[in-house]
Design a protein around this motif. Structure first.
Motif, PDB file in Angstrom:
ATOM      1  N   ASP A   1       0.843  -1.197   0.000  1.00 33.08           N
ATOM      2  CA  ASP A   1       0.000   0.000   0.000  1.00 33.08           C
ATOM      3  C   ASP A   1       0.878   1.246   0.000  1.00 33.08           C
ATOM      4  O   ASP A   1       1.918   1.285   0.653  1.00 33.08           O
ATOM      5  N   ALA A   2       0.443   2.255  -0.745  1.00 31.70           N
ATOM      6  CA  ALA A   2       1.202   3.491  -0.802  1.00 31.70           C
ATOM      7  C   ALA A   2       1.061   4.224   0.515  1.00 31.70           C
ATOM      8  O   ALA A   2       0.011   4.214   1.161  1.00 31.70           O
ATOM      9  N   GLY A   3       2.156   4.881   0.910  1.00 29.85           N
ATOM     10  CA  GLY A   3       2.116   5.702   2.105  1.00 29.85           C
ATOM     11  C   GLY A   3       1.637   7.090   1.754  1.00 29.85           C
ATOM     12  O   GLY A   3       1.036   7.325   0.699  1.00 29.85           O
ATOM     13  N   VAL A   4       1.937   8.040   2.627  1.00 30.68           N
ATOM     14  CA  VAL A   4       1.595   9.432   2.374  1.00 30.68           C
ATOM     15  C   VAL A   4       2.551   9.982   1.305  1.00 30.68           C
ATOM     16  O   VAL A   4       3.769   9.832   1.445  1.00 30.68           O
ATOM     17  N   THR A   5       2.001  10.561   0.276  1.00 30.76           N
ATOM     18  CA  THR A   5       2.848  11.103  -0.795  1.00 30.76           C
ATOM     19  C   THR A   5       2.714  12.609  -0.845  1.00 30.76           C
ATOM     20  O   THR A   5       1.610  13.159  -0.716  1.00 30.76           O
ATOM     21  N   GLN A   6       3.855  13.258  -1.028  1.00 30.74           N
ATOM     22  CA  GLN A   6       3.887  14.711  -1.083  1.00 30.74           C
ATOM     23  C   GLN A   6       4.604  15.170  -2.353  1.00 30.74           C
ATOM     24  O   GLN A   6       5.523  14.525  -2.829  1.00 30.74           O
ATOM     25  N   SER A   7       4.143  16.304  -2.866  1.00 34.29           N
ATOM     26  CA  SER A   7       4.808  16.898  -4.029  1.00 34.29           C
ATOM     27  C   SER A   7       4.729  18.412  -3.961  1.00 34.29           C
ATOM     28  O   SER A   7       3.783  18.960  -3.370  1.00 34.29           O
ATOM     29  N   PRO A   8       5.728  19.095  -4.521  1.00 36.87           N
ATOM     30  CA  PRO A   8       6.990  18.547  -4.997  1.00 36.87           C
ATOM     31  C   PRO A   8       7.896  18.169  -3.831  1.00 36.87           C
ATOM     32  O   PRO A   8       7.629  18.539  -2.699  1.00 36.87           O
ATOM     33  N   THR A   9       8.976  17.464  -4.110  1.00 33.89           N
ATOM     34  CA  THR A   9       9.888  17.083  -3.038  1.00 33.89           C
ATOM     35  C   THR A   9      10.826  18.241  -2.696  1.00 33.89           C
ATOM     36  O   THR A   9      11.205  18.398  -1.531  1.00 33.89           O
ATOM     37  N   HIS A  10      11.206  18.991  -3.689  1.00 33.23           N
ATOM     38  CA  HIS A  10      12.066  20.155  -3.476  1.00 33.23           C
ATOM     39  C   HIS A  10      11.580  21.291  -4.362  1.00 33.23           C
ATOM     40  O   HIS A  10      11.148  21.055  -5.487  1.00 33.23           O
ATOM     41  N   LEU A  11      11.674  22.510  -3.837  1.00 38.44           N
ATOM     42  CA  LEU A  11      11.381  23.656  -4.676  1.00 38.44           C
ATOM     43  C   LEU A  11      12.058  24.888  -4.125  1.00 38.44           C
ATOM     44  O   LEU A  11      12.291  24.987  -2.908  1.00 38.44           O
ATOM     45  N   ILE A  12      12.359  25.802  -5.043  1.00 37.39           N
ATOM     46  CA  ILE A  12      13.019  27.054  -4.693  1.00 37.39           C
ATOM     47  C   ILE A  12      12.149  28.203  -5.169  1.00 37.39           C
ATOM     48  O   ILE A  12      11.699  28.218  -6.316  1.00 37.39           O
ATOM     49  N   LYS A  13      11.894  29.133  -4.260  1.00 41.68           N
ATOM     50  CA  LYS A  13      11.080  30.308  -4.567  1.00 41.68           C
ATOM     51  C   LYS A  13      11.845  31.546  -4.123  1.00 41.68           C
ATOM     52  O   LYS A  13      12.815  31.465  -3.353  1.00 41.68           O
ATOM     53  N   THR A  14      11.377  32.695  -4.578  1.00 47.98           N
ATOM     54  CA  THR A  14      11.949  33.954  -4.119  1.00 47.98           C
ATOM     55  C   THR A  14      10.956  34.667  -3.206  1.00 47.98           C
ATOM     56  O   THR A  14       9.749  34.359  -3.209  1.00 47.98           O
ATOM     57  N   ARG A  15      11.479  35.574  -2.420  1.00 50.13           N
ATOM     58  CA  ARG A  15      10.644  36.319  -1.478  1.00 50.13           C
ATOM     59  C   ARG A  15       9.469  36.977  -2.188  1.00 50.13           C
ATOM     60  O   ARG A  15       9.618  37.522  -3.280  1.00 50.13           O
ATOM     61  N   GLY A  16       8.309  36.922  -1.572  1.00 55.06           N
ATOM     62  CA  GLY A  16       7.118  37.532  -2.138  1.00 55.06           C
ATOM     63  C   GLY A  16       6.291  36.605  -3.010  1.00 55.06           C
ATOM     64  O   GLY A  16       5.110  36.892  -3.270  1.00 55.06           O
ATOM     65  N   GLN A  17       6.885  35.497  -3.454  1.00 56.62           N
ATOM     66  CA  GLN A  17       6.130  34.565  -4.286  1.00 56.62           C
ATOM     67  C   GLN A  17       5.171  33.737  -3.445  1.00 56.62           C
ATOM     68  O   GLN A  17       5.134  33.821  -2.217  1.00 56.62           O
ATOM     69  N   GLN A  18       4.391  32.928  -4.144  1.00 54.84           N
ATOM     70  CA  GLN A  18       3.416  32.059  -3.508  1.00 54.84           C
ATOM     71  C   GLN A  18       3.775  30.614  -3.842  1.00 54.84           C
ATOM     72  O   GLN A  18       4.355  30.332  -4.896  1.00 54.84           O
TER      73      GLN A  18
END
Lengths: 115, 116
Positions: A1-18
Motif C-alpha cells: 500500500d502506498a504511504g503518504v505522498t507529497q509533491s513537490p519534493t524540493h522547490l526554490i522560490k523567491t521572497r514575495g512569491q506564492q
C-alpha cells in the motif's frame, strides 16, 4: 500500500512569491495534518483537516492556508513568502484503526527554499 | 500550554553500547506520548507510543520507553545500538483525538551519532 505522498519534493522560490504544496493521504485515511520543520528544530503544527473541515490551526500567520478535497488529498498554500518560510513541510495522515487510533503517518516532506 | 523538552541536542555512542534519550513534557491532562525517528532528508517514522496501561512500552527496531508520571518524563532506550540507528529522534506529546488524529507538540530533537 502506498504511504503518504507529497509533491513537490524540493522547490526554490523567491521572497514575495506564492507556493502550493500537495499531499495525498494513505488510502482510507480521512485526516490530513501539516507541520513545518525548520532546519535544526522539531516539527511545528500548522493545520489539521478532517472530513474536509479545518479542525485545528497552529500559531502561523494568515499567509498560510490549506484545504482538503473530497478525495481527502490536501494542499497547503503560503503567500508572500519570507526567508523564514524556508523549511521542510511535512504532511501526515491519520485513520480510524482500532489498533492505532489517531496515529500519524508522515510523508517525506516538501523542502522549500526561499531566496 | 503543552511543551516538550529534549535536553540533549547531540549524543555520540559507540556501536553496541546502550543508548538513552531524555524527554520531559508539560501537559495539562493525561498525555499521549510518542517517539519518532527521522533519517537525513526523510520524514518521521513512529518508533513507539504510550496511551495508557503498562508504563514500559516496546517499539520497533528494539527501542523501548518508560513513562514516569511523577517525573513528567518519557525516556527512550535501546540496549545495544547499531550503526543504522544514527538519526534524529523526536519526542512528542498530544491529545488523543481518535478520528481526526493527534495534534502533536514536538521537542527540539536529539541527534544520535554512532561511532564504529
Amino acid at each position: 500500500d502506498a504511504g503518504v505522498t507529497q509533491s513537490p519534493t524540493h522547490l526554490i522560490k523567491t521572497r514575495g512569491q506564492q507556493v502550493t504544496l500537495r499531499c495525498s493521504p494513505i488510502s482510507g485515511h480521512k485526516s490530513v495534518s501539516w507541520y513545518q520543520q525548520v532546519l535544526g528544530q522539531g516539527p511545528q503544527f500548522i493545520f489539521q483537516y478532517y472530513e474536509k473541515e479545518e479542525r485545528g490551526r497552529g500559531n502561523f500567520p494568515d499567509r498560510f492556508s490549506a484545504r482538503q478535497f473530497p478525495n481527502y488529498s490536501s494542499e497547503l498554500n503560503v503567500n508572500a513568502l519570507l526567508l523564514g518560510d524556508s523549511a521542510l513541510y511535512l504532511c501526515a495522515s491519520s485513520g480510524t484503526s482500532l489498533r492505532s487510533p489517531g496515529e500519524l503517518f508522515f510523508g517525506e516532506g516538501s523542502r522549500l527554499t526561499v531566496l | 500550554a503543552q511543551s516538550v523538552t529534549q535536553p540533549d541536542i547531540h549524543i555520540t555512542v559507540s556501536e553496541g553500547a546502550s543508548l538513552e534519550l531524555r524527554c520531559n513534557y508539560s501537559y495539562g491532562a493525561t498525555p499521549y506520548l510518542f517517539w519518532y525517528v527521522q533519517s537525513p532528508g526523510q520524514g518521521l517514522q513512529l518508533l513507539l507510543k504510550y496511551f495508557s496501561g503498562d508504563t514500559l512500552v516496546q517499539g520497533i527496531k528494539g527501542f523501548e520507553a518508560e513513562f514516569k508520571r511523577s517525573q513528567s518524563s518519557f525516556n527512550l532506550r535501546k540496549p545495544s545500538v547499531h550503526w543504522s540507528d544514527a538519526a534524529e529522534y523526536f519526542c512528542a506529546v498530544g491529545p488523543m483525538i481518535k478520528a481526526a488524529g493527534n495534534k502533536l507538540t514536538f521537542g527540539g530533537g536529539t541527534r544520535v551519532l554512532v561511532k564504529p
